[in-house]
Design a protein around this motif. Sequence first.
Motif, PDB file in Angstrom:
ATOM      1  N   LEU A 156       0.725  -1.190   0.081  1.00 45.90           N
ATOM      2  CA  LEU A 156      -0.036  -0.056  -0.045  1.00 45.90           C
ATOM      3  C   LEU A 156       0.886   1.357  -0.011  1.00 45.90           C
ATOM      4  N   GLU A 157       2.136   1.299   0.195  1.00 38.54           N
ATOM      5  CA  GLU A 157       3.122   2.086   0.429  1.00 38.54           C
ATOM      6  C   GLU A 157       2.975   3.090  -1.127  1.00 38.54           C
ATOM      7  N   GLY A 158       2.579   2.541  -2.166  1.00 34.50           N
ATOM      8  CA  GLY A 158       2.516   3.445  -3.461  1.00 34.50           C
ATOM      9  C   GLY A 158       1.249   4.224  -3.521  1.00 34.50           C
ATOM     10  N   LEU A 159       0.126   4.068  -2.492  1.00 33.02           N
ATOM     11  CA  LEU A 159      -0.966   5.020  -2.457  1.00 33.02           C
ATOM     12  C   LEU A 159      -0.706   6.202  -1.682  1.00 33.02           C
ATOM     13  N   THR A 160      -1.556   7.370  -2.236  1.00 35.23           N
ATOM     14  CA  THR A 160      -1.415   8.520  -1.514  1.00 35.23           C
ATOM     15  C   THR A 160      -2.173   8.690  -0.239  1.00 35.23           C
ATOM     16  N   ARG A 161      -2.215   9.425   0.626  1.00 39.27           N
ATOM     17  CA  ARG A 161      -3.111   9.601   1.716  1.00 39.27           C
ATOM     18  C   ARG A 161      -4.393   9.439   1.187  1.00 39.27           C
ATOM     19  N   ARG A 162      -5.050  10.302   0.337  1.00 31.97           N
ATOM     20  CA  ARG A 162      -6.250  10.365  -0.268  1.00 31.97           C
ATOM     21  C   ARG A 162      -6.739   9.022  -0.706  1.00 31.97           C
ATOM     22  N   GLU A 163      -5.663   8.479  -1.506  1.00 25.50           N
ATOM     23  CA  GLU A 163      -6.004   6.987  -2.070  1.00 25.50           C
ATOM     24  C   GLU A 163      -6.320   5.991  -0.987  1.00 25.50           C
ATOM     25  N   ARG A 164      -5.448   6.136   0.304  1.00 25.00           N
ATOM     26  CA  ARG A 164      -5.724   4.983   1.203  1.00 25.00           C
ATOM     27  C   ARG A 164      -7.073   5.297   1.915  1.00 25.00           C
ATOM     28  N   GLU A 165      -7.109   6.590   1.897  1.00 22.28           N
ATOM     29  CA  GLU A 165      -8.609   6.879   2.488  1.00 22.28           C
ATOM     30  C   GLU A 165      -9.831   6.565   1.731  1.00 22.28           C
ATOM     31  N   VAL A 166      -9.665   6.819   0.605  1.00 23.82           N
ATOM     32  CA  VAL A 166     -10.804   6.193  -0.375  1.00 23.82           C
ATOM     33  C   VAL A 166     -11.004   4.588  -0.343  1.00 23.82           C
ATOM     34  N   THR A 167      -9.951   4.032  -0.303  1.00 29.18           N
ATOM     35  CA  THR A 167      -9.813   2.533  -0.390  1.00 29.18           C
ATOM     36  C   THR A 167     -10.350   2.100   1.001  1.00 29.18           C
ATOM     37  N   ALA A 168     -10.039   2.634   2.037  1.00 30.56           N
ATOM     38  CA  ALA A 168     -10.720   2.223   3.213  1.00 30.56           C
ATOM     39  C   ALA A 168     -12.320   2.404   3.444  1.00 30.56           C
ATOM     40  N   LEU A 169     -12.778   3.622   2.765  1.00 30.94           N
ATOM     41  CA  LEU A 169     -13.857   3.905   2.715  1.00 30.94           C
ATOM     42  C   LEU A 169     -14.827   2.779   1.885  1.00 30.94           C
ATOM     43  N   ALA A 170     -14.144   2.605   0.744  1.00 31.77           N
ATOM     44  CA  ALA A 170     -14.652   1.647  -0.238  1.00 31.77           C
ATOM     45  C   ALA A 170     -14.825   0.362   0.370  1.00 31.77           C
ATOM     46  N   ALA A 171     -13.862   0.086   1.176  1.00 36.51           N
ATOM     47  CA  ALA A 171     -13.840  -1.388   1.980  1.00 36.51           C
ATOM     48  C   ALA A 171     -14.815  -1.521   2.888  1.00 36.51           C
ATOM     49  N   ARG A 172     -15.474  -0.311   3.443  1.00 37.23           N
ATOM     50  CA  ARG A 172     -16.422  -0.346   4.420  1.00 37.23           C
ATOM     51  C   ARG A 172     -17.870  -0.267   3.772  1.00 37.23           C
ATOM     52  N   GLY A 173     -18.057  -0.311   2.475  1.00 37.22           N
ATOM     53  CA  GLY A 173     -19.163  -0.346   1.700  1.00 37.22           C
ATOM     54  C   GLY A 173     -19.699   0.926   1.055  1.00 37.22           C
ATOM     55  N   LEU A 174     -18.994   1.862   1.181  1.00 42.21           N
ATOM     56  CA  LEU A 174     -19.363   3.247   0.855  1.00 42.21           C
ATOM     57  C   LEU A 174     -19.273   3.379  -0.825  1.00 42.21           C
ATOM     58  N   THR A 175     -20.545   3.850  -1.435  1.00 40.55           N
ATOM     59  CA  THR A 175     -20.389   4.050  -2.784  1.00 40.55           C
ATOM     60  C   THR A 175     -19.413   5.506  -3.075  1.00 40.55           C
ATOM     61  N   ASN A 176     -19.216   5.796  -4.184  1.00 39.41           N
ATOM     62  CA  ASN A 176     -18.628   6.939  -4.704  1.00 39.41           C
ATOM     63  C   ASN A 176     -19.318   8.232  -4.224  1.00 39.41           C
ATOM     64  N   GLU A 178     -21.160   8.430  -1.692  1.00 38.16           N
ATOM     65  CA  GLU A 178     -21.098   8.145   0.064  1.00 38.16           C
ATOM     66  C   GLU A 178     -19.519   8.727   0.451  1.00 38.16           C
ATOM     67  N   ILE A 179     -18.645   8.277  -0.414  1.00 39.41           N
ATOM     68  CA  ILE A 179     -17.165   8.798  -0.267  1.00 39.41           C
ATOM     69  C   ILE A 179     -17.101  10.166  -0.323  1.00 39.41           C
ATOM     70  N   ALA A 180     -17.703  10.723  -1.435  1.00 39.97           N
ATOM     71  CA  ALA A 180     -17.373  12.157  -1.679  1.00 39.97           C
ATOM     72  C   ALA A 180     -18.106  12.856  -0.480  1.00 39.97           C
ATOM     73  N   ALA A 181     -19.346  12.742   0.013  1.00 36.77           N
ATOM     74  CA  ALA A 181     -19.641  13.234   0.972  1.00 36.77           C
ATOM     75  C   ALA A 181     -18.939  13.060   2.275  1.00 36.77           C
ATOM     76  N   HIS A 182     -18.534  11.749   2.470  1.00 34.21           N
ATOM     77  CA  HIS A 182     -17.556  11.942   3.656  1.00 34.21           C
ATOM     78  C   HIS A 182     -16.413  12.733   3.568  1.00 34.21           C
ATOM     79  N   MET A 183     -15.672  12.814   2.536  1.00 31.07           N
ATOM     80  CA  MET A 183     -14.496  13.680   2.357  1.00 31.07           C
ATOM     81  C   MET A 183     -14.602  14.921   1.887  1.00 31.07           C
ATOM     82  N   VAL A 184     -15.893  15.316   1.683  1.00 32.21           N
ATOM     83  CA  VAL A 184     -16.235  16.651   1.070  1.00 32.21           C
ATOM     84  C   VAL A 184     -15.489  16.921  -0.237  1.00 32.21           C
ATOM     85  N   ILE A 185     -15.598  15.946  -1.232  1.00 32.39           N
ATOM     86  CA  ILE A 185     -15.007  16.283  -2.628  1.00 32.39           C
ATOM     87  C   ILE A 185     -16.212  15.904  -3.455  1.00 32.39           C
ATOM     88  N   SER A 186     -15.969  16.148  -4.697  1.00 31.44           N
ATOM     89  CA  SER A 186     -17.036  15.772  -5.684  1.00 31.44           C
ATOM     90  C   SER A 186     -17.059  14.291  -6.070  1.00 31.44           C
TER      91      SER A 186
END
Length: 229
Positions: A156-176, A178-186
């Motif tokens: 996982l060392e090649g992932l940026t902090r943002r990529e690690r965060e979205v990967t973790a959220l996706a693994a919890r079952g969030l849709t894109n 829901e991930i956007a709302a959680h991270m306040v991004i589009s």
Amino acid sequence: MTDDVIRVAPVDDQALMRAGFRALLDAEDGIDVVGEAGDGERGLALIRAQKPDIALIDVQMPVMTGIEATRRIAADPALAAVRVVILTNYGHDEYVFEALRAGASGFLLKDTEPADLLQAIDVVARGEALLSPAVTRTLIGEFVSRPPDRATAPGLEGLTRREREVTALAARGLTNEEIAAHMVISPFTAKTHVSRAMTKLGARDRAQLVVFAYESGLVAPRGSDTPVC
């Protein structure tokens, strides 16, 4: 896909089940059944010969299991475009997580409604994972309660902090969304981060991204005392 025709290969040891799949799929415009097989070994030979877009594979079959057939398909560069959907009799089938680890893009219950089966084929053919948030959460709760296997997990060392965060959220079952709302991004930015993480980890689809997150210990199973990243 060729000219928007989705090529499908059912592989199931129950002749009646295969006949039902063929009758349903043959009646649908835009779907071509390229062949069928009654065990994993013959199914693998069929898939290697025909290279369908979608392989519908029963999880438990004689000669070669659906999981082993899936593993061999995922490991064959010539079959990189083939997407496997595992068929199972039980929603909490203990083999489901192993199938996802082997490279399946998702799974369906054998008593799935015909309309849902057709929609699932379309979803997977578009390159998406047939793994709804509800199903993802079920898998997390039922089948991932084990220590992470860091020895076989991708780095996982090649992932940026943002990529690690979205990967973790996706693994919890969030849709894109829901991930956007959680991270306040589009939603588009969330989708971009997910896609980049998949590329860096060599994930075939979102289902594999979920598996990698748990295999690496990036996300801890429910009930674990391991910190969640």
